[in-house]
Design an enzyme around this catalytic site. Structure first.
Site, PDB file in Angstrom:
ATOM      1  NE  ARG A 143      -3.926  -2.166   2.105  1.00  0.00           N
ATOM      2  CZ  ARG A 143      -3.764  -3.229   2.893  1.00  0.00           C
ATOM      3  NH1 ARG A 143      -2.811  -3.232   3.796  1.00  0.00           N
ATOM      4  NH2 ARG A 143      -4.561  -4.250   2.793  1.00  0.00           N
ATOM      5  NE  ARG A 263       0.066  16.498 -13.494  1.00  0.00           N
ATOM      6  CZ  ARG A 263       0.775  15.749 -12.686  1.00  0.00           C
ATOM      7  NH1 ARG A 263       0.490  15.742 -11.387  1.00  0.00           N
ATOM      8  NH2 ARG A 263       1.775  15.012 -13.119  1.00  0.00           N
ATOM      9  CG  ASN A 267      -1.854  15.771 -20.691  1.00  0.00           C
ATOM     10  OD1 ASN A 267      -0.791  15.177 -20.637  1.00  0.00           O
ATOM     11  ND2 ASN A 267      -2.808  15.600 -19.808  1.00  0.00           N
ATOM     12  CG  HIS A 270       0.803  14.889 -24.129  1.00  0.00           C
ATOM     13  ND1 HIS A 270       1.469  16.085 -24.292  1.00  0.00           N
ATOM     14  CD2 HIS A 270       1.651  14.109 -23.405  1.00  0.00           C
ATOM     15  CE1 HIS A 270       2.645  16.018 -23.693  1.00  0.00           C
ATOM     16  NE2 HIS A 270       2.775  14.829 -23.151  1.00  0.00           N
ATOM     17  CG  HIS A 274      -1.272   9.950 -25.455  1.00  0.00           C
ATOM     18  ND1 HIS A 274      -1.895  10.323 -24.282  1.00  0.00           N
ATOM     19  CD2 HIS A 274       0.057   9.935 -25.171  1.00  0.00           C
ATOM     20  CE1 HIS A 274      -0.984  10.531 -23.348  1.00  0.00           C
ATOM     21  NE2 HIS A 274       0.207  10.309 -23.861  1.00  0.00           N
TER      22      HIS A 274
HETATM   23  P1  NAD Z   1      12.241   5.552 -22.212  1.00  0.00           P
HETATM   24  O1  NAD Z   1      12.081   5.444 -20.778  1.00  0.00           O
HETATM   25  O2  NAD Z   1      11.755   4.421 -23.050  1.00  0.00           O
HETATM   26  O3  NAD Z   1      13.781   5.792 -22.546  1.00  0.00           O
HETATM   27  C1  NAD Z   1      14.157   5.957 -23.882  1.00  0.00           C
HETATM   28  C2  NAD Z   1      15.283   4.989 -24.302  1.00  0.00           C
HETATM   29  O4  NAD Z   1      16.512   5.520 -23.859  1.00  0.00           O
HETATM   30  C3  NAD Z   1      15.175   3.613 -23.724  1.00  0.00           C
HETATM   31  O5  NAD Z   1      15.633   2.678 -24.661  1.00  0.00           O
HETATM   32  C4  NAD Z   1      16.120   3.670 -22.547  1.00  0.00           C
HETATM   33  O6  NAD Z   1      16.613   2.411 -22.166  1.00  0.00           O
HETATM   34  C5  NAD Z   1      17.194   4.556 -23.072  1.00  0.00           C
HETATM   35  N1  NAD Z   1      17.928   5.334 -22.076  1.00  0.00           N
HETATM   36  C6  NAD Z   1      17.420   5.976 -21.014  1.00  0.00           C
HETATM   37  N2  NAD Z   1      18.362   6.689 -20.402  1.00  0.00           N
HETATM   38  C7  NAD Z   1      19.510   6.467 -21.082  1.00  0.00           C
HETATM   39  C8  NAD Z   1      20.827   6.948 -20.949  1.00  0.00           C
HETATM   40  N3  NAD Z   1      21.148   7.838 -19.999  1.00  0.00           N
HETATM   41  N4  NAD Z   1      21.759   6.493 -21.804  1.00  0.00           N
HETATM   42  C9  NAD Z   1      21.417   5.621 -22.808  1.00  0.00           C
HETATM   43  N5  NAD Z   1      20.179   5.162 -23.005  1.00  0.00           N
HETATM   44  C10 NAD Z   1      19.235   5.587 -22.146  1.00  0.00           C
HETATM   45  O7  NAD Z   1      11.535   6.867 -22.805  1.00  0.00           O
HETATM   46  P2  NAD Z   1      11.325   8.340 -22.231  1.00  0.00           P
HETATM   47  O8  NAD Z   1      11.219   9.190 -23.420  1.00  0.00           O
HETATM   48  O9  NAD Z   1      12.302   8.679 -21.176  1.00  0.00           O
HETATM   49  O10 NAD Z   1       9.908   8.254 -21.514  1.00  0.00           O
HETATM   50  C11 NAD Z   1       8.745   7.981 -22.237  1.00  0.00           C
HETATM   51  C12 NAD Z   1       7.720   7.465 -21.259  1.00  0.00           C
HETATM   52  O11 NAD Z   1       7.442   8.462 -20.298  1.00  0.00           O
HETATM   53  C13 NAD Z   1       6.402   7.107 -21.898  1.00  0.00           C
HETATM   54  O12 NAD Z   1       5.980   5.871 -21.380  1.00  0.00           O
HETATM   55  C14 NAD Z   1       5.476   8.214 -21.460  1.00  0.00           C
HETATM   56  O13 NAD Z   1       4.144   7.801 -21.359  1.00  0.00           O
HETATM   57  C15 NAD Z   1       6.052   8.550 -20.123  1.00  0.00           C
HETATM   58  N6  NAD Z   1       5.739   9.904 -19.658  1.00  0.00           N
HETATM   59  C16 NAD Z   1       5.250  10.041 -18.411  1.00  0.00           C
HETATM   60  C17 NAD Z   1       4.983  11.300 -17.910  1.00  0.00           C
HETATM   61  C18 NAD Z   1       4.515  11.468 -16.500  1.00  0.00           C
HETATM   62  O14 NAD Z   1       4.125  12.562 -16.123  1.00  0.00           O
HETATM   63  N7  NAD Z   1       4.570  10.435 -15.687  1.00  0.00           N
HETATM   64  C19 NAD Z   1       5.226  12.429 -18.696  1.00  0.00           C
HETATM   65  C20 NAD Z   1       5.745  12.242 -19.985  1.00  0.00           C
HETATM   66  C21 NAD Z   1       5.998  10.976 -20.453  1.00  0.00           C
HETATM   67  N1  GLY Z   2       3.077  14.976 -18.405  1.00  0.00           N
HETATM   68  C1  GLY Z   2       1.806  15.491 -18.030  1.00  0.00           C
HETATM   69  C2  GLY Z   2       1.609  15.604 -16.578  1.00  0.00           C
HETATM   70  O1  GLY Z   2       2.478  15.308 -15.799  1.00  0.00           O
HETATM   71  O2  GLY Z   2       0.560  15.983 -16.157  1.00  0.00           O
END
Ligand code: NAD
Ligand code: GLY
Length: 387
Positions: A143, A263, A267, A270, A274
């Site tokens: 939790r 917030r 997006n 997005h 998406h």
């Molecule tokens: P990712 O996590 O897939 O990383 C991109 C690639 O780079 C991967 O292959 C990873 O292994 C590699 N990588 C990461 N760091 C590295 C480094 N320092 N050196 C070499 N390779 C490295 O992609 P991302 O763009 O970081 O994140 C995308 C994800 O984030 C999506 O799932 C998206 O939905 C999510 N997201 C979430 C939020 C949120 O608010 N939580 C906001 C935006 C995006």
């Molecule tokens: N990346 C959008 C949010 O964090 O709300």
């Protein structure tokens, strides 16, 4: 009143000069319920100060993936050892396709097999995929156990590690299963970006660019002026871009942690993005690439709704092309786009809602007539990639 008008201009319109000198920068996130720091600087993984003052525990688990861990996990494990008697590393498979139930369950398996208790600290070492899934696991295990975000992509450092959105994907929609669960700290070590492939780096720039149109036209101008330095990963330019992005995100999340309204401006791009990601299948386009193209489409929609002049679209287009982001949308067909966009989390009673620009630096959420959206979609697949 547009929702961006609820933002105090004093904070979001703050000067955008680059920081001077060494050391790290700190941005505070305060949701009212939770308060934590984002540390930004070079060499932070090995910097003792970055790891002091966190909750005490007998065990720490670093969750990473098979690509990132060989590059950066040992440095983090060494830094954590003085604080946690037992430190283990779990490597997930790499990729958006693995932001899923089996990968989530493998985190729970690791925690249970190592008899992790409810004080166990999780450290998410990776990009947005690792951060989102680790945060979700932390929010659910017993939790809720504390976790720290250690983002290693530009996208994660300016967006996904901040604000407590955690999730996994479902075959019927991206990020559909998740929690709001805030980290105890975010540690952005700029050095980790040195190993990031350029395509991933550029995808992260899309999320940096995003903060300009939605909240700070001055920051957009700064990005336009410093784009070459950013693309060359100049430390000073990067530090400023990450700090300003985090400041804006912290301000928005501080006012609306659970996306009751404001917030949603984060997006921008997005809803279209998406649909591109989901319609093509996860992993074809990177998230940031889809968001970049989606921001152009959302700006076009803003023009068609009569909110901003065509020059605003040209400005966004030029910057996105200069950054190396895709501007021509994949031809999925209008019905496919509308179907995916109808599943967007902002949709209400079947109505798709879009983040659009009321002016450059100010975003609002609006419904749009289907014919107008179809006009954007038709045009987006024909766009020329010339600046
Ligand atoms: P990712 O996590 O897939 O990383 C991109 C690639 O780079 C991967 O292959 C990873 O292994 C590699 N990588 C990461 N760091 C590295 C480094 N320092 N050196 C070499 N390779 C490295 O992609 P991302 O763009 O970081 O994140 C995308 C994800 O984030 C999506 O799932 C998206 O939905 C999510 N997201 C979430 C939020 C949120 O608010 N939580 C906001 C935006 C995006
Ligand atoms: N990346 C959008 C949010 O964090 O709300």
């Amino acid at each position: 009143m547009g929702i961006a008008e609820q933002l105090p201009s004093a904070s979001l319109g703050a000067p955008t000069s680059a920081p001077q000198g060494g050391g790290h920068q700190t941005v505070c996130v305060d949701t009212g319920r939770e308060r934590y720091d984002i540390l930004i600087g070079s060499g932070l993984l090995a910097e003792p100060q970055a790891w002091t003052g966190l909750p005490k525990a007998s065990r720490a688990v670093v969750v990473s993936n098979e690509t990132i861990a060989p590059l950066w996990a040992e440095r983090l494990v060494q830094a954590l050892r003085p604080h946690y008697p037992q430190v283990t590393v779990l490597n997930l498979p790499d990729g958006e396709a693995h932001k899923d139930w089996p990968a989530l369950n493998s985190i729970f398996n690791h925690l249970l097999e190592h008899t992790a208790d409810r004080k166990t600290m999780l450290f998410a070492l990776g990009g947005g995929v690792v951060g989102d899934i680790t945060g979700f696991a932390a929010g659910c295990y017993m939790r809720g156990v504390p976790f720290v975000q250690v983002p290693t992509t530009l996208l994660a450092q300016v967006d996904s590690s901040v604000g407590g959105k955690t999730a996994i994907n479902h075959p019927l929609g991206k990020n559909m299963i998740g929690l709001f669960y805030q980290p105890k700290r975010v540690v952005c070590d700029l050095d980790t970006l040195n190993t990031l492939p350029q395509r991933e780096f550029i995808a992260g720039l899309a999320e940096v660019i995003k903060y300009g149109p939605i909240a700070d036209e001055g920051f957009l101008g700064w990005i336009e002026d410093h784009l070459d330095a950013l693309l060359a990963r100049d430390t000073g330019a990067l530090t400023h871009a990450i700090r300003r992005s985090c400041e804006i995100k912290a301000e928005v999340v501080g006012q609306d942690e659970k996306e009751g309204g404001l917030r949603a401006i984060l997006n921008f791009g997005h809803t279209f993005g998406h649909a591109i990601e989901s319609g093509l299948g996860y992993g074809q386009w990177l998230h940031g690439e889809a968001v970049g193209c989606g921001m152009r489409m959302a700006t076009d929609l803003s023009v068609r709704l009569g909110l901003v002049p065509p020059a605003t679209l040209q400005r966004m287009h030029t910057l996105l092309v200069r950054a190396g982001l895709p501007v021509r949308a994949p031809d999925l067909g209008g019905d496919v786009y509308l179907d995916w966009m109808g599943r967007d989390k902002k949709a209400e009673a079947g109505d798709i809602r879009f983040v659009v620009l009321e002016s450059m630096g100010r975003a609002v959420v609006r419904k749009a007539p289907e014919a107008v959206v179809r006009g954007v979609l038709t045009s987006a697949v024909q766009v020329s990639a010339a600046p």
